[in-house]
Design a protein around this motif. Structure first.
Motif, PDB file in Angstrom:
ATOM      1  N   LEU A   1      19.916   4.825  -0.623  1.00 53.08           N
ATOM      2  CA  LEU A   1      18.667   4.119  -0.353  1.00 53.08           C
ATOM      3  C   LEU A   1      17.719   4.280  -1.536  1.00 53.08           C
ATOM      4  CD1 LEU A   1      17.954   5.245   3.307  1.00 53.08           C
ATOM      5  CD2 LEU A   1      18.483   2.936   2.562  1.00 53.08           C
ATOM      6  N   HIS A   2      17.900   5.375  -2.269  1.00 56.09           N
ATOM      7  CA  HIS A   2      17.057   5.621  -3.434  1.00 56.09           C
ATOM      8  C   HIS A   2      17.663   4.976  -4.675  1.00 56.09           C
ATOM      9  CE1 HIS A   2      16.638   9.340  -0.913  1.00 56.09           C
ATOM     10  NE2 HIS A   2      15.376   9.028  -1.068  1.00 56.09           N
ATOM     11  N   PRO A   3      16.816   4.706  -5.672  1.00 51.24           N
ATOM     12  CA  PRO A   3      17.375   4.445  -6.993  1.00 51.24           C
ATOM     13  C   PRO A   3      17.845   5.790  -7.578  1.00 51.24           C
ATOM     14  CG  PRO A   3      14.991   4.466  -7.096  1.00 51.24           C
ATOM     15  CD  PRO A   3      15.361   4.666  -5.654  1.00 51.24           C
ATOM     16  N   THR A   4      18.512   5.768  -8.703  1.00 52.34           N
ATOM     17  CA  THR A   4      18.958   7.053  -9.257  1.00 52.34           C
ATOM     18  C   THR A   4      17.852   7.737 -10.036  1.00 52.34           C
ATOM     19  OG1 THR A   4      19.842   5.868 -11.142  1.00 52.34           O
ATOM     20  CG2 THR A   4      21.377   6.419  -9.381  1.00 52.34           C
ATOM     21  N   ARG A   5      16.928   6.952 -10.552  1.00 55.67           N
ATOM     22  CA  ARG A   5      15.808   7.545 -11.275  1.00 55.67           C
ATOM     23  C   ARG A   5      14.552   6.763 -10.924  1.00 55.67           C
ATOM     24  NH1 ARG A   5      16.211   7.894 -16.747  1.00 55.67           N
ATOM     25  NH2 ARG A   5      18.350   8.633 -16.797  1.00 55.67           N
ATOM     26  N   LEU A   6      13.410   7.391 -11.037  1.00 51.20           N
ATOM     27  CA  LEU A   6      12.168   6.666 -10.769  1.00 51.20           C
ATOM     28  C   LEU A   6      11.043   7.243 -11.609  1.00 51.20           C
ATOM     29  CD1 LEU A   6      10.798   7.480  -7.199  1.00 51.20           C
ATOM     30  CD2 LEU A   6      12.108   9.035  -8.579  1.00 51.20           C
ATOM     31  N   HIS A   7       9.961   6.458 -11.646  1.00 50.53           N
ATOM     32  CA  HIS A   7       8.851   6.833 -12.512  1.00 50.53           C
ATOM     33  C   HIS A   7       8.199   8.107 -12.012  1.00 50.53           C
ATOM     34  CE1 HIS A   7       5.069   6.392 -14.769  1.00 50.53           C
ATOM     35  NE2 HIS A   7       5.842   5.752 -15.626  1.00 50.53           N
ATOM     36  N   ARG A   8       7.717   8.926 -12.963  1.00 49.59           N
ATOM     37  CA  ARG A   8       7.246  10.250 -12.547  1.00 49.59           C
ATOM     38  C   ARG A   8       5.989  10.159 -11.659  1.00 49.59           C
ATOM     39  NH1 ARG A   8       7.368  14.024 -15.918  1.00 49.59           N
ATOM     40  NH2 ARG A   8       8.402  13.086 -17.709  1.00 49.59           N
ATOM     41  N   THR A   9       5.190   9.085 -11.770  1.00 46.72           N
ATOM     42  CA  THR A   9       4.014   9.003 -10.898  1.00 46.72           C
ATOM     43  C   THR A   9       4.409   8.850  -9.427  1.00 46.72           C
ATOM     44  OG1 THR A   9       3.936   6.637 -11.326  1.00 46.72           O
ATOM     45  CG2 THR A   9       2.422   8.009 -12.578  1.00 46.72           C
ATOM     46  N   HIS A  10       5.620   8.336  -9.193  1.00 49.17           N
ATOM     47  CA  HIS A  10       6.003   8.067  -7.815  1.00 49.17           C
ATOM     48  C   HIS A  10       6.499   9.288  -7.069  1.00 49.17           C
ATOM     49  CE1 HIS A  10       6.525   3.640  -9.070  1.00 49.17           C
ATOM     50  NE2 HIS A  10       5.293   3.921  -8.734  1.00 49.17           N
ATOM     51  N   VAL A  11       6.797  10.363  -7.787  1.00 46.59           N
ATOM     52  CA  VAL A  11       7.159  11.574  -7.054  1.00 46.59           C
ATOM     53  C   VAL A  11       5.943  12.465  -6.851  1.00 46.59           C
ATOM     54  CG1 VAL A  11       9.581  11.607  -7.700  1.00 46.59           C
ATOM     55  CG2 VAL A  11       7.920  12.719  -9.173  1.00 46.59           C
ATOM     56  N   LYS A  12       4.799  12.067  -7.397  1.00 44.73           N
ATOM     57  CA  LYS A  12       3.579  12.825  -7.112  1.00 44.73           C
ATOM     58  C   LYS A  12       3.230  12.645  -5.651  1.00 44.73           C
ATOM     59  CE  LYS A  12      -0.252  12.973  -9.427  1.00 44.73           C
ATOM     60  NZ  LYS A  12      -1.393  12.499 -10.223  1.00 44.73           N
ATOM     61  N   ILE A  13       2.973  13.750  -4.960  1.00 44.65           N
ATOM     62  CA  ILE A  13       2.812  13.680  -3.510  1.00 44.65           C
ATOM     63  C   ILE A  13       1.613  12.806  -3.140  1.00 44.65           C
ATOM     64  CG2 ILE A  13       1.344  15.734  -3.173  1.00 44.65           C
ATOM     65  CD1 ILE A  13       4.393  15.308  -1.100  1.00 44.65           C
TER      66      ILE A  13
END
Lengths: 327, 259
Positions: free
Chosen positions: B61-73
């Motif tokens: 369901l996830h991409p393999t990588r994503l932009h670092r702002t999107h893992v900020k809680i």
């Protein structure tokens, strides 16, 4: 309105954009960075809810009995706002049409605000934070005011309209507007919006040629049975003729539909106009932030009023005064 | 491929233990059966970390990588994911509750009462089901607010926002249909209010009441209808729309980014 969305780039609306060139060094791997966050939040929620469920039991009252009606009986909290609206306007509008319009409005937002600006960051337009805060405060205040107005005898709002005289029920035509009181009861101002059709009376001279038979148009007496055009025509397999035999009760339509709905529309347009004149609402996105915030805040406020400020017979009271009569 | 070539003679006890650990690890994770289930190696290298996401049906369901702002809680507060997690918890606890519950007017209340007193962890399951159901409604609203205030509904994500609105309605209806099932006074009269609201629909009020509630008042028909909707029809529908919802996030280029 002089607000125009900036023209969208020359691409068919909704067409997927090619991904911008990736800045690889700005990207992180989903495993472990995202999966870890997801896992931790799932664990935290699991622990929280297990503790909550150990501490607080789900309610279970007596077995359902259709003969015993608890007073007040209330819908689940997320529908209490609709139950609250039912007190103030026509039930079809409160229960079905307004929620449908609200959901339709939500669904339509991206098709009406097509600009690509201000996405992917919180509160992307210049004044959106203050628009949101001011609209939320405004909506809380207006909802409270309107709820209080519709319970004028409890909130003393009827004092503001005490100056409207009591009607002389023996007079054939009452003339200037007056309020009919219960026999023997003390005089009250306008207690709820429904009083516009139930208690308010006035008469104006009116030529008989235009539909009266006594030279006066009496509100509400002369207006509560206005036949809908073609309501006496036989056609269309009976039940398909939706307004067959239908008469309009104009005072009732005024009190239960026109006044409540135009009030909502008025206060919505007012806040958008004021924020626009202040120069804070600048784009279509800002208009939608105002409306979205207003709708959600009204939903929340009406739910809270329904939950904590409605006692027996849906009377407006303080939370600590609520006593549930199990029936 | 930890230890295929012959290592030198172990010099001390620690090294012996190390070799033993590697052998055990090899036996567990590098055998034929394990590798038939998990195609990629342990995700301790970037390559394997991407493979594990790409080759696992649940993780993909996830991409393999994503932009670092999107893992900020603070960007999403995990609200959509937590809503889905609530759905999963509700599914598990709901299935457990179904073992003990018969949706008939004669038995429903009795079954719930018995579940609370006679069944081990029955009360806990019911409480969990109820509180997570409330939480799901709240989280759906919060998620919608997050998406709105971050402008994430903008092109090309218009349709996914519409799917989200449908999921909001499904969540509310799922919660509402579950409300009746305990068949206590709270359930009956709350649903009676909803019954009245449904009946106020212009022109089609009576038909709506007949179709949704199976009658002009809440009775056995309403109970069995709500049960069927609650345990199979609506969850299936919600699952389908969720699948579309998640799929579209990927198709529309992941989470919204500033231009």
């Amino acid at each position: 309105m002089a607000i125009e969305a900036p023209p969208a780039p020359g691409r068919a609306p909704g067409a997927a954009r090619p991904r911008p060139k990736r800045e690889r060094e700005e990207e992180v791997l989903v495993w472990p960075d995202l999966v870890f966050v997801e896992f931790i939040s799932a664990v935290l929620f699991t622990i929280t809810f297990v503790i909550l469920s150990v501490l607080i039991n789900a309610p279970l009252l007596n077995r359902a009995n259709t003969d015993v009606t608890p007073n007040p009986s209330k819908a689940p909290w997320y529908f209490l706002n609709l139950q609250e609206l039912l007190l103030h306007m026509d039930k079809a509008w409160a229960g079905v049409l307004l929620p449908t319009i609200a959901l339709g409005f939500f669904a339509a937002i991206p098709y009406l605000d097509r600009s690509r600006e201000a996405q992917g960051i919180w509160f992307g337009t210049k004044y959106s934070v203050r628009i949101t805060i001011i609209t939320a405060i405004y909506a809380i205040f207006i909802c409270g005011l309107l709820v209080a107005f519709d319970a004028g005898d409890r909130t003393k709002f009827e004092y503001a309209t005490r100056w409207i005289p009591s009607c002389d029920n023996s007079a054939q035509h009452v003339g200037v507007p007056c309020l009919r009181d219960e026999a023997g009861a003390k005089h009250l101002g306008i207690v709820t919006t429904k009083d516009f059709s139930k208690r308010l009376q006035f008469s104006i001279p009116w030529p008989d040629a235009l539909g009266t038979d006594d030279g006066h148009l009496d509100w509400p007496r002369d207006l509560d049975r206005i036949p809908v055009p073609f309501n006496n025509v036989d056609c269309c397999y009976g039940s398909l003729h939706l307004w067959k035999g239908m008469n309009l009760n104009i005072p009732d339509i005024m009190a239960n539909q026109v006044i409540p709905l135009s009030t909502i529309a008025f206060f919505t347009v007012l806040i958008i106009y004021v924020l626009f004149r202040l120069g804070w609402v600048r784009t279509r996105r800002d208009v939608f932030i105002t409306m979205f915030t207003g709708v959600l805040t009204a939903y929340l406020v009406l739910s809270l009023v329904g939950s904590f400020f409605r006692g027996q017979g849906q009377a407006l009271i303080w939370p600590w005064e609520i006593k549930v009569d199990p029936g | 491929m930890a230890l295929t070539e012959e290592p030198g003679k172990p010099r001390n006890f620690q090294e012996r233990i190390g070799i033993l650990q590697d052998r055990i690890y090899d036996k567990i994770f590098h055998n034929y059966i394990w590798q038939s289930i998990f195609r990629s190696g342990y995700p301790n290298t970037p390559r394997n970390q991407m493979l594990v996401v790409a080759t696992n049906v649940f993780l993909h369901l996830h991409p393999t990588r994503l932009h670092r702002t999107h893992v900020k809680i603070t960007h999403t507060y995990c609200l959509g994911g937590l809503t889905f997690f609530m759905f999963l918890v509700l599914t598990v606890t709901g299935v457990l509750l179904m073992f003990y519950y018969v949706p008939s007017v004669d038995r429903a209340y009795q079954d719930i009462a018995a579940l609370e007193t006679n069944v081990k962890f029955g009360l806990l399951m019911r409480n969990l089901h109820r509180w997570t159901a409330h939480a799901m409604v709240i989280l759906v609203f919060l998620h919608m607010m997050r998406v709105f205030y971050t402008g994430a509904y903008k092109p090309p994500r218009e349709f996914n926002w519409v799917v989200g609105v449908i999921l909001l309605v499904l969540t509310l209806v799922l919660s509402f249909t579950g409300y009746l099932l305990p068949w206590d006074q709270l359930a009956l009269w709350a649903v009676t209010v909803g019954h009245g609201i449904a009946g106020s629909a212009p022109y089609f009020g009576d038909e709506t009441q007949l179709i949704v509630f199976g009658g002009y008042e809440i009775g056995p028909n309403a109970l069995i209808r709500f049960y069927t909707l609650h345990v199979i029809a609506l969850p299936l529908l919600a699952a389908i729309f969720m699948a579309v919802h998640f799929w579209r996030i990927r198709r529309d280029g992941g989470m919204a980014r500033p231009l």
